[in-house]
Each structure stands twice: as C-alpha cells, then as structure tokens.
Design a protein around this motif. Structure first.
Motif, PDB file in Angstrom:
ATOM      1  N   ARG A  70     -11.966 -35.745  36.339  1.00 16.13           N
ATOM      2  CA  ARG A  70     -12.324 -34.335  36.115  1.00 16.13           C
ATOM      3  C   ARG A  70     -12.288 -33.516  37.408  1.00 16.13           C
ATOM      4  N   ASN A  71     -11.432 -33.942  38.312  1.00 21.53           N
ATOM      5  CA  ASN A  71     -11.194 -33.184  39.530  1.00 21.53           C
ATOM      6  C   ASN A  71     -10.197 -32.077  39.194  1.00 21.53           C
ATOM      7  N   THR A  72     -10.628 -30.827  39.325  1.00 21.66           N
ATOM      8  CA  THR A  72      -9.803 -29.694  38.896  1.00 21.66           C
ATOM      9  C   THR A  72      -9.083 -28.990  40.049  1.00 21.66           C
ATOM     10  N   THR A  73      -8.994 -29.648  41.206  1.00 30.06           N
ATOM     11  CA  THR A  73      -8.271 -29.056  42.338  1.00 30.06           C
ATOM     12  C   THR A  73      -6.878 -28.604  41.896  1.00 30.06           C
ATOM     13  N   PRO A  74      -6.485 -27.357  42.154  1.00 30.69           N
ATOM     14  CA  PRO A  74      -5.130 -26.928  41.815  1.00 30.69           C
ATOM     15  C   PRO A  74      -4.091 -27.773  42.554  1.00 30.69           C
ATOM     16  N   VAL A  75      -3.098 -28.274  41.833  1.00 31.53           N
ATOM     17  CA  VAL A  75      -2.092 -29.161  42.414  1.00 31.53           C
ATOM     18  C   VAL A  75      -0.698 -28.597  42.199  1.00 31.53           C
ATOM     19  N   LEU A  76       0.056 -28.520  43.291  1.00 32.65           N
ATOM     20  CA  LEU A  76       1.467 -28.166  43.233  1.00 32.65           C
ATOM     21  C   LEU A  76       2.274 -29.406  43.590  1.00 32.65           C
ATOM     22  N   LEU A  77       3.203 -29.792  42.716  1.00 41.64           N
ATOM     23  CA  LEU A  77       4.033 -30.965  42.951  1.00 41.64           C
ATOM     24  C   LEU A  77       5.332 -30.578  43.648  1.00 41.64           C
ATOM     25  N   LEU A  78       5.722 -31.392  44.627  1.00 36.45           N
ATOM     26  CA  LEU A  78       7.015 -31.237  45.293  1.00 36.45           C
ATOM     27  C   LEU A  78       7.914 -32.391  44.878  1.00 36.45           C
ATOM     28  N   THR A  79       9.167 -32.087  44.609  1.00 33.82           N
ATOM     29  CA  THR A  79      10.096 -33.162  44.265  1.00 33.82           C
ATOM     30  C   THR A  79      11.529 -32.740  44.523  1.00 33.82           C
ATOM     31  N   ALA A  80      12.371 -33.742  44.754  1.00 35.07           N
ATOM     32  CA  ALA A  80      13.798 -33.483  44.887  1.00 35.07           C
ATOM     33  C   ALA A  80      14.488 -33.575  43.534  1.00 35.07           C
ATOM     34  N   ARG A  81      13.753 -34.049  42.515  1.00 37.59           N
ATOM     35  CA  ARG A  81      14.324 -34.193  41.180  1.00 37.59           C
ATOM     36  C   ARG A  81      14.100 -32.906  40.393  1.00 37.59           C
ATOM     37  N   ASP A  82      15.168 -32.396  39.794  1.00 34.41           N
ATOM     38  CA  ASP A  82      15.053 -31.080  39.165  1.00 34.41           C
ATOM     39  C   ASP A  82      15.355 -31.087  37.666  1.00 34.41           C
ATOM     40  N   SER A  83      15.262 -32.264  37.019  1.00 28.81           N
ATOM     41  CA  SER A  83      15.530 -32.289  35.592  1.00 28.81           C
ATOM     42  C   SER A  83      14.355 -31.683  34.829  1.00 28.81           C
ATOM     43  N   VAL A  84      14.629 -31.186  33.637  1.00 27.62           N
ATOM     44  CA  VAL A  84      13.582 -30.600  32.804  1.00 27.62           C
ATOM     45  C   VAL A  84      12.531 -31.655  32.476  1.00 27.62           C
ATOM     46  N   ASP A  85      12.966 -32.885  32.176  1.00 25.71           N
ATOM     47  CA  ASP A  85      12.018 -33.952  31.832  1.00 25.71           C
ATOM     48  C   ASP A  85      11.036 -34.211  32.967  1.00 25.71           C
ATOM     49  N   ASP A  86      11.517 -34.207  34.211  1.00 23.58           N
ATOM     50  CA  ASP A  86      10.634 -34.426  35.359  1.00 23.58           C
ATOM     51  C   ASP A  86       9.597 -33.322  35.461  1.00 23.58           C
ATOM     52  N   ARG A  87      10.033 -32.092  35.252  1.00 28.72           N
ATOM     53  CA  ARG A  87       9.091 -30.976  35.338  1.00 28.72           C
ATOM     54  C   ARG A  87       8.059 -31.031  34.211  1.00 28.72           C
ATOM     55  N   VAL A  88       8.515 -31.363  33.016  1.00 25.62           N
ATOM     56  CA  VAL A  88       7.593 -31.470  31.885  1.00 25.62           C
ATOM     57  C   VAL A  88       6.571 -32.580  32.140  1.00 25.62           C
ATOM     58  N   GLY A  94      -0.948 -32.792  34.465  1.00 26.55           N
ATOM     59  CA  GLY A  94      -2.056 -32.003  34.994  1.00 26.55           C
ATOM     60  C   GLY A  94      -1.709 -31.140  36.183  1.00 26.55           C
ATOM     61  N   ALA A  95      -0.425 -31.067  36.547  1.00 29.40           N
ATOM     62  CA  ALA A  95      -0.031 -30.212  37.665  1.00 29.40           C
ATOM     63  C   ALA A  95      -0.157 -28.740  37.273  1.00 29.40           C
ATOM     64  N   ASP A  96      -0.447 -27.914  38.248  1.00 28.66           N
ATOM     65  CA  ASP A  96      -0.553 -26.470  38.012  1.00 28.66           C
ATOM     66  C   ASP A  96       0.756 -25.751  38.302  1.00 28.66           C
ATOM     67  N   ASP A  97       1.592 -26.360  39.136  1.00 34.89           N
ATOM     68  CA  ASP A  97       2.884 -25.758  39.457  1.00 34.89           C
ATOM     69  C   ASP A  97       3.800 -26.846  39.991  1.00 34.89           C
ATOM     70  N   TYR A  98       5.055 -26.497  40.181  1.00 34.89           N
ATOM     71  CA  TYR A  98       6.100 -27.469  40.473  1.00 34.89           C
ATOM     72  C   TYR A  98       7.134 -26.770  41.347  1.00 34.89           C
ATOM     73  N   LEU A  99       7.529 -27.369  42.457  1.00 33.28           N
ATOM     74  CA  LEU A  99       8.508 -26.755  43.357  1.00 33.28           C
ATOM     75  C   LEU A  99       9.550 -27.796  43.746  1.00 33.28           C
ATOM     76  N   ILE A 100      10.807 -27.414  43.624  1.00 31.39           N
ATOM     77  CA  ILE A 100      11.913 -28.341  43.875  1.00 31.39           C
ATOM     78  C   ILE A 100      12.415 -28.187  45.303  1.00 31.39           C
ATOM     79  N   LYS A 101      12.623 -29.308  45.987  1.00 31.27           N
ATOM     80  CA  LYS A 101      13.184 -29.300  47.336  1.00 31.27           C
ATOM     81  C   LYS A 101      14.694 -29.091  47.242  1.00 31.27           C
ATOM     82  N   PRO A 102      15.274 -28.415  48.232  1.00 27.88           N
ATOM     83  CA  PRO A 102      14.619 -27.706  49.341  1.00 27.88           C
ATOM     84  C   PRO A 102      14.036 -26.385  48.851  1.00 27.88           C
ATOM     85  N   PHE A 103      13.056 -25.888  49.582  1.00 29.04           N
ATOM     86  CA  PHE A 103      12.390 -24.661  49.176  1.00 29.04           C
ATOM     87  C   PHE A 103      12.090 -23.828  50.416  1.00 29.04           C
ATOM     88  N   ALA A 104      11.818 -22.554  50.199  1.00 25.18           N
ATOM     89  CA  ALA A 104      11.421 -21.668  51.292  1.00 25.18           C
ATOM     90  C   ALA A 104       9.903 -21.741  51.446  1.00 25.18           C
TER      91      ALA A 104
END
Length: 222
Positions: A70-88, A94-104
C-alpha cells in the motif's frame, strides 16, 4: 521534493541525479531493484523513477511489491521497450506514468511535476496561501507581489509545506522529504531552515504563515 532514481545504466543514473539536484530536488539513487525496494520501504518519496530492466529485481517487480504494501509513491517507469503490451503491463502493475528511452530530461521533469500535482489534487504547479504564491514549475516565490529569493533547500522546504498547507508536519517528515540519505548535518537542521524561511517569508510581512505546533512540528496556514 525528494525523489528516487533507480537506473542500472551508471552514466544515465549520474546524469539524471545531477540534473535533478540542479533543479533543487533531493535525490537518492541506486542501480538495482533490491536497493530500490529498500529505499522505497525505508523512506518517504514524493516520486520514484524506476527503470524496468534492472538486475536483482526488475522495476515491475519492485512496483508490484510496494503496491502490495500500500505504498502509494507516484512511480514513473523508464524502459527501452516501446510495445503497447509493455506499457499496459507497467500501468496495470501500478505505475503512474511511462517514458520510453531515449527521452528529453525536460519531458521527464514535466511528467514528474504532473504526477506530484495529481497527488496533491492540483491542476497547476502554482500553490497559493493568503498572499503567498509558490510556483513549483519555475521555482519562484512571491508574497504580496514581492519576489522572495530562496536557496534551493529553502524552496524545497517551503514547497513541501505549501503542498501540505494546513497539515501539521513533524520534523522527521520534513527532513525525509527535503534531505536525501547522504545528508550529514546537525539534528536541528529543520529548525534552522524554518528560521531562514521565517526571516524571508514571514518577518517582512504583517501576517505570519509558518506556525510551530508544540511537540508536533510545523504547519503552513493562515
């Protein structure tokens, strides 16, 4: 704000840590999932950036475990994988957001601001109390229309206070959100910085906003 960066690419980890510190964030960092889980179980963070592909425990497993606790810390995931299944999978874990590498870096920063706004129930980066305005996007502070110049740590403390306006915050809670694990200073550091803030935010004005609650801590309120 205090954030955790868990990224196994050492160069990227160091770059992100330096950039966030330059933006006056308090930063803890690690390069494997076991360490990330330890940090998240041992301290309070305003947000965490987790790489999915990490040794020992991957980012998704770290995320699953903290959500089970029950830790509700907001989490942003970083990954080099950009498939829809990975994001889903990431978002359903429980991730709050998702960012694909490379990123600004600017996009990462903006996404974290959005996550912390959502946590605070705000739609903008601007917080107001009485005649005090704190812009967490530009790191600027005004009171009665007058600009107030704060150091990085002073701003971080004021930001935490105004994000939790009306809530009594203990010294330990303030220290946890403003300083990272590598801090080696005096035990009265919170009281010292509260004095600094009062000199700049309260004393030049008629109405006091920073209040001491005996045996409890501090609160920002009218």
């Amino acid at each position: 704000m205090r954030i955790l960066i868990a990224e196994d690419q050492q160069d990227l980890n160091e770059v992100l840590s330096k950039r966030f510190k330059a933006e006056n964030y308090s930063v803890d960092s690690c390069t494997d999932g076991e360490a990330a889980l330890y940090y998240l179980e041992s301290a309070e963070y305003d947000a965490a950036v987790l790489d999915i592909m990490m040794p020992k425990l991957d980012g998704l497993e770290v995320l699953r475990r903290i959500r089970e606790q029950r830790n509700t810390t907001p989490v942003l995931l970083l990954t080099a994988r950009d498939s829809v299944d990975d994001r889903v999978t990431g978002l359903d874990s429980g991730a709050d957001d998702y960012l694909i590498k490379p990123f600004a870096f600017e996009e990462l920063l903006a996404r974290l601001r959005a996550l912390t706004r959502k946590t605070a129930g705000k739609r903008t980066n601007i917080f107001t109390l009485a005649d005090l305005t704190v812009d967490c996007g530009t790191h600027t502070v005004e009171r009665s229309g007058r600009a107030i110049d704060l150091s990085g740590k002073e701003f971080a403390m004021l930001e935490y206070l105004i994000r939790n306006a009306g809530i009594v915050l203990s010294r330990d809670s303030i220290e946890q959100h403003v300083w990272s694990y590598d801090y080696e200073g005096g035990s009265n550091i919170v009281d010292v910085y509260i004095r600094y803030l009062r000199r700049k935010v309260d004393e030049p004005f008629g109405k006091k906003l920073i209040h001491t609650i005996k045996n409890a801590g501090y609160v920002l309120r009218e």
